[in-house]
Design a protein around this motif. Structure first.
Motif, PDB file in Angstrom:
ATOM      1  N   ALA A 154       0.824  -1.206   0.000  1.00 18.52           N
ATOM      2  CA  ALA A 154       0.000   0.000   0.000  1.00 18.52           C
ATOM      3  C   ALA A 154       0.859   1.258   0.000  1.00 18.52           C
ATOM      4  N   VAL A 155       1.915   1.261   0.789  1.00 13.64           N
ATOM      5  CA  VAL A 155       2.780   2.436   0.868  1.00 13.64           C
ATOM      6  C   VAL A 155       3.603   2.592  -0.414  1.00 13.64           C
ATOM      7  N   ARG A 156       4.133   1.466  -0.924  1.00  5.87           N
ATOM      8  CA  ARG A 156       4.997   1.531  -2.092  1.00  5.87           C
ATOM      9  C   ARG A 156       4.254   2.020  -3.327  1.00  5.87           C
ATOM     10  N   PHE A 157       3.008   1.611  -3.502  1.00  5.91           N
ATOM     11  CA  PHE A 157       2.270   1.944  -4.720  1.00  5.91           C
ATOM     12  C   PHE A 157       1.215   3.030  -4.513  1.00  5.91           C
ATOM     13  N   ALA A 158       1.243   3.688  -3.362  1.00  5.21           N
ATOM     14  CA  ALA A 158       0.286   4.768  -3.110  1.00  5.21           C
ATOM     15  C   ALA A 158       0.386   5.906  -4.126  1.00  5.21           C
TER      16      ALA A 158
ATOM     17  N   TYR B 188      -5.394   7.354  -9.226  1.00  2.00           N
ATOM     18  CA  TYR B 188      -6.096   6.566 -10.241  1.00  2.00           C
ATOM     19  C   TYR B 188      -7.601   6.625 -10.016  1.00  2.00           C
ATOM     20  N   ILE B 189      -8.363   6.720 -11.095  1.00  4.95           N
ATOM     21  CA  ILE B 189      -9.825   6.731 -11.029  1.00  4.95           C
ATOM     22  C   ILE B 189     -10.321   5.396 -11.557  1.00  4.95           C
TER      23      ILE B 189
ATOM     24  N   ARG C 234     -12.953  14.319  -2.861  1.00  3.60           N
ATOM     25  CA  ARG C 234     -12.932  12.940  -3.337  1.00  3.60           C
ATOM     26  C   ARG C 234     -13.105  12.925  -4.852  1.00  3.60           C
ATOM     27  N   PRO C 235     -12.027  13.157  -5.617  1.00  2.00           N
ATOM     28  CA  PRO C 235     -12.151  13.165  -7.087  1.00  2.00           C
ATOM     29  C   PRO C 235     -12.643  11.839  -7.660  1.00  2.00           C
ATOM     30  N   SER C 236     -12.399  10.730  -6.949  1.00  5.98           N
ATOM     31  CA  SER C 236     -12.794   9.426  -7.475  1.00  5.98           C
ATOM     32  C   SER C 236     -14.303   9.213  -7.483  1.00  5.98           C
ATOM     33  N   LEU C 237     -15.061  10.049  -6.757  1.00  2.06           N
ATOM     34  CA  LEU C 237     -16.511   9.897  -6.735  1.00  2.06           C
ATOM     35  C   LEU C 237     -17.161  10.214  -8.072  1.00  2.06           C
ATOM     36  N   VAL C 238     -16.403  10.814  -8.994  1.00  2.00           N
ATOM     37  CA  VAL C 238     -16.963  11.096 -10.311  1.00  2.00           C
ATOM     38  C   VAL C 238     -17.341   9.796 -11.013  1.00  2.00           C
TER      39      VAL C 238
ATOM     40  N   ALA D 175      -4.868  11.089  -1.283  1.00  2.00           N
ATOM     41  CA  ALA D 175      -4.196  10.101  -0.447  1.00  2.00           C
ATOM     42  C   ALA D 175      -5.118   9.612   0.664  1.00  2.00           C
ATOM     43  N   GLU D 176      -5.873  10.522   1.266  1.00  2.00           N
ATOM     44  CA  GLU D 176      -6.821  10.119   2.309  1.00  2.00           C
ATOM     45  C   GLU D 176      -7.893   9.189   1.749  1.00  2.00           C
ATOM     46  N   ASP D 177      -8.376   9.520   0.553  1.00  2.00           N
ATOM     47  CA  ASP D 177      -9.396   8.688  -0.079  1.00  2.00           C
ATOM     48  C   ASP D 177      -8.857   7.285  -0.325  1.00  2.00           C
ATOM     49  N   TYR D 178      -7.646   7.209  -0.868  1.00  2.00           N
ATOM     50  CA  TYR D 178      -7.045   5.906  -1.141  1.00  2.00           C
ATOM     51  C   TYR D 178      -6.801   5.136   0.163  1.00  2.00           C
ATOM     52  N   PHE D 179      -6.340   5.828   1.201  1.00  2.00           N
ATOM     53  CA  PHE D 179      -6.048   5.175   2.478  1.00  2.00           C
ATOM     54  C   PHE D 179      -7.325   4.591   3.085  1.00  2.00           C
ATOM     55  N   GLN D 180      -8.409   5.333   3.027  1.00  2.00           N
ATOM     56  CA  GLN D 180      -9.663   4.850   3.599  1.00  2.00           C
ATOM     57  C   GLN D 180     -10.261   3.711   2.777  1.00  2.00           C
ATOM     58  N   GLN D 181     -10.139   3.797   1.452  1.00  2.00           N
ATOM     59  CA  GLN D 181     -10.772   2.805   0.602  1.00  2.00           C
ATOM     60  C   GLN D 181      -9.984   1.502   0.510  1.00  2.00           C
TER      61      GLN D 181
END
Length: 637
Positions: free
Chosen positions: A38-42, A48-49, A219-223, A357-363
């Motif tokens: 998770a850390v290496r590929f964050a 990424y969407i 949260r840009p990924s919510l699109v 980063a927060e979005d990715y960490f939570q998801q």
């Protein structure tokens, strides 16, 4: 066997698994690997969407013959690039963590083998490919069937267990490296990453409610969820869009939204007229910002549909995961890898990257295996309650928006399609320089002969360039018996008129006669030379009979003494050219073969057909028919 009992993933879903190659390692080791991945590929995954679901690794305990491992399933929907991006990630993970071996499949099975289908060995098929294909140490490996029984594991079984496969990989992985053409075909499909990620995005201006602008900043990924909600809407969903309780059209601003090209195409290709009661109106199509208004209207409908389906979970019931040592280590690692690209802490760009980063960490990092999936609508409502909406700030930013991306890639002209097909064809050629190719008609004839001479089965025709060149066995006795049954003892006396007369009789005793004849033939031993002589005599009789017809005029013949390839061609003069017993002029087989192939190729009129398909499968490419090309151009003009 484990591979047979394993259920296939859902349609449009990819399943991936990461095992410790040495087949030893407890839960603690696997969880440390998951944290390290998770850390290496964050930096890659945070921006990424995803079309529907993100790449997410979970610890899975041992079950049956499957040892403990990290795994997950991702729905990629209409965007197959998500699936291949995951393949790229798995390869890089096994390169960065050489103790791990990765397998991946979807509802089609081992789709990596499908991508390299032209280069697979004959023994490899869907029935025995389970647990044989892995990424290990950054390379594709295929565990073959055993040629001897001296190895520790029995590889001759139709399918291996995961434990057996991992033991083999860890002990002698060099011997299981996939053939270079197979690896090249798979690696070519995932080439271009990670730069390809930015190329897959499309940025467009949208006229949106201020609340949606604020949500997308966080949260840009919510699109993706909003586009899917609009794209898959039904009449029940549209009821919520009559009043727009969450995102009324009153306070709208111009902004720029980042889509993937797949999401943008889904939104653009949908024809939709909003309900008059919604308050969303569109300017005339001639308006310079008509597209931005239309995109914003469709996206607003998607967000409203998501909120109408939420469970109304209060924000305080959700676990605050952005605290604790795991988040601190994660954030520190991002800073060490220059994720924030030198942006000043607290700046707009810094906060944008931090929110991703927060979005990715939570998801993808902190959700436990047993946690209930939070719907996108819940996330949107939570963000609306915790985010300050500054309308004036949005309006100031709207005055200096960067230009949107060109969307001409949506339209593909026939010429563009021809060029794409030509490039794909050239990539499969042995030589990349098409101008240097020589179209040798002798090579055409030899290729077709090689194709006809190959032995095929019910599974399809085998191409002459197949990597498996196993010898064909020929049983003379079986062949002669088969010919005896077809021709009978008195084959030289057979005549077509006799067959017509026999059809008028009753064949009620035919089976008994066949049995008697077969028993009588088994008692006699006919040498192959005698049988071949009988067959030649029969063929000579047919030639003499056909010489009195016009059939011979349809073939090109050669003069006596000429070779079959460089013969001087002359047309048969027909039945009046000589006596009945005169020696028949031999037919130029190669010339007739090439002439018929070219005639068939010309009849295709530039389209796909049997001649071009067979020849191209053997690497022979004929030039375009100038006459057909010219006539088509003239008809167009």
């Amino acid at each position: 066997m484990e591979g047979i009992g394993r259920a296939a993933p859902a349609e449009d879903a990819v399943r991936y698994r990461l095992f410790v190659a040495a087949a030893v390692g407890g839960e603690a080791l696997l969880r440390r690997c998951a944290e390290g991945i998770a850390v290496r590929f964050a930096p890659l995954l945070a921006a990424y969407i995803w079309q529907q679901q993100p790449f997410r690794l979970r610890y899975l305990p041992p079950r049956g013959e499957t040892p403990a491992h990290l795994g997950g399933t991702t729905l990629f929907g209409d965007n197959v690039e998500d699936e291949w991006f995951i393949v790229y990630l798995l390869r890089e993970i096994t390169r960065e963590f050489p103790g791990l071996a990765a397998s991946v499949d979807d509802n089609d099975g081992e789709f990596l083998l499908i991508e390299a289908a032209d280069f697979l060995p004959k023994w490899l098929n869907p029935e025995n490919s389970d647990n044989r294909v892995f990424f290990y140490k950054g390379e594709l490996h295929i565990i073959p069937l055993s040629e001897t029984q001296e190895q520790e594991c029995d590889l001759s079984a139709a399918s291996l267990t995961i434990t057996q496969a991992l033991t083999l990989l860890s002990s002698c992985s060099e011997g299981f490296l996939a053939a270079e053409p197979i690896r090249t075909a798979v690696y070519k499909r995932i080439s271009g990453y990670p730069e390809k990620i930015q190329a897959s995005f499309h940025r467009a201006h949208c006229y949106l409610p201020a609340g949606i602008v604020a949500v997308l900043r966080q949260r840009p990924s919510l699109v993706a969820a909003a586009v899917q909600a609009f794209y898959l809407r039904d009449p029940v969903d549209l009821r919520a869009c009559r009043s727009f309780q969450t995102f009324p059209p009153g306070e709208r601003v111009m902004t720029i939204v980042t889509f993937t090209k797949c999401l943008y195409a889904q939104l653009m290709q949908q024809k939709f007229v909003p309900d008059r009661r919604s308050g969303y109106t569109l300017p005339p199509p001639s308006h310079p910002q008509y597209k931005a208004y239309e995109l914003g209207m469709k996206l607003a409908h998607g967000f409203e549909i998501l909120c109408s389906k939420c469970s109304k979970v209060p924000p305080d019931s959700k676990r605050n995961v952005l605290s604790g040592p795991l988040w601190e280590r994660f954030l520190s690692s991002l800073k060490d890898k220059n994720y924030f690209k030198g942006e000043m802490e607290g700046s707009a760009k810094y906060l944008e990257l931090l929110h991703m980063a927060e979005d990715y960490f939570q998801q993808s990092v902190t959700k436990p295996e047993s946690s209930v999936e939070v719907s996108p609508g819940d996330e949107i409502l939570t963000l609306l309650e915790t985010t300050t909406i500054d309308l004036k700030e949005f309006e100031r930013e709207a005055a200096c928006l960067p230009p949107e991306d060109d969307d001409s890639w949506l339209e593909i002209t026939p010429d563009d399609l021809d060029q794409m097909l030509k490039e794909a064809r050239n990539e499969s050629l042995p030589s990349s320089n098409e101008e240097e190719q020589k179209y040798d008609l002798e090579a055409v004839a030899e290729s077709m002969k090689a194709f006809v001479s190959k032995v095929s089965t019910h599974e399809g025709a085998e191409m002459p360039w197949s990597s498996d060149e196993s010898h064909v066995t020929f049983d003379v006795d079986s062949f002669t018996k088969a010919l005896d049954r077809i021709l009978g003892e008195d084959s030289e006396e057979l005549d077509s008129d006799d067959l017509d007369e026999e059809e008028e009789f009753d064949f009620s005793d035919e089976d008994d006669e066949d049995l008697d004849a077969e028993n009588e033939m088994q008692g006699q031993k006919v040498s192959p030379n005698e049988l071949i002589g009988s067959l030649k005599s029969y063929m000579n009789e047919m030639d003499r009979e056909l010489s009195h017809t016009n059939v011979g005029k349809s073939f090109t013949t050669q003069k006596k003494g000429a070779s079959s390839v460089n013969a001087t061609v002359s047309q048969n003069t027909g039945p009046d050219s000589g006596a009945e017993d005169a020696e028949l002029t031999p037919v130029d087989v190669d010339m007739n073969l090439v002439a018929n192939l070219l005639e068939s190729y010309s009849a295709q009129s530039g389209l796909a057909g049997p001649t071009s398909n067979i020849l191209q499968s053997m690497g022979v490419y004929l030039p375009e028919n100038a006459d057909c090309t010219g006539s088509k151009k003239g008809a167009t003009e």
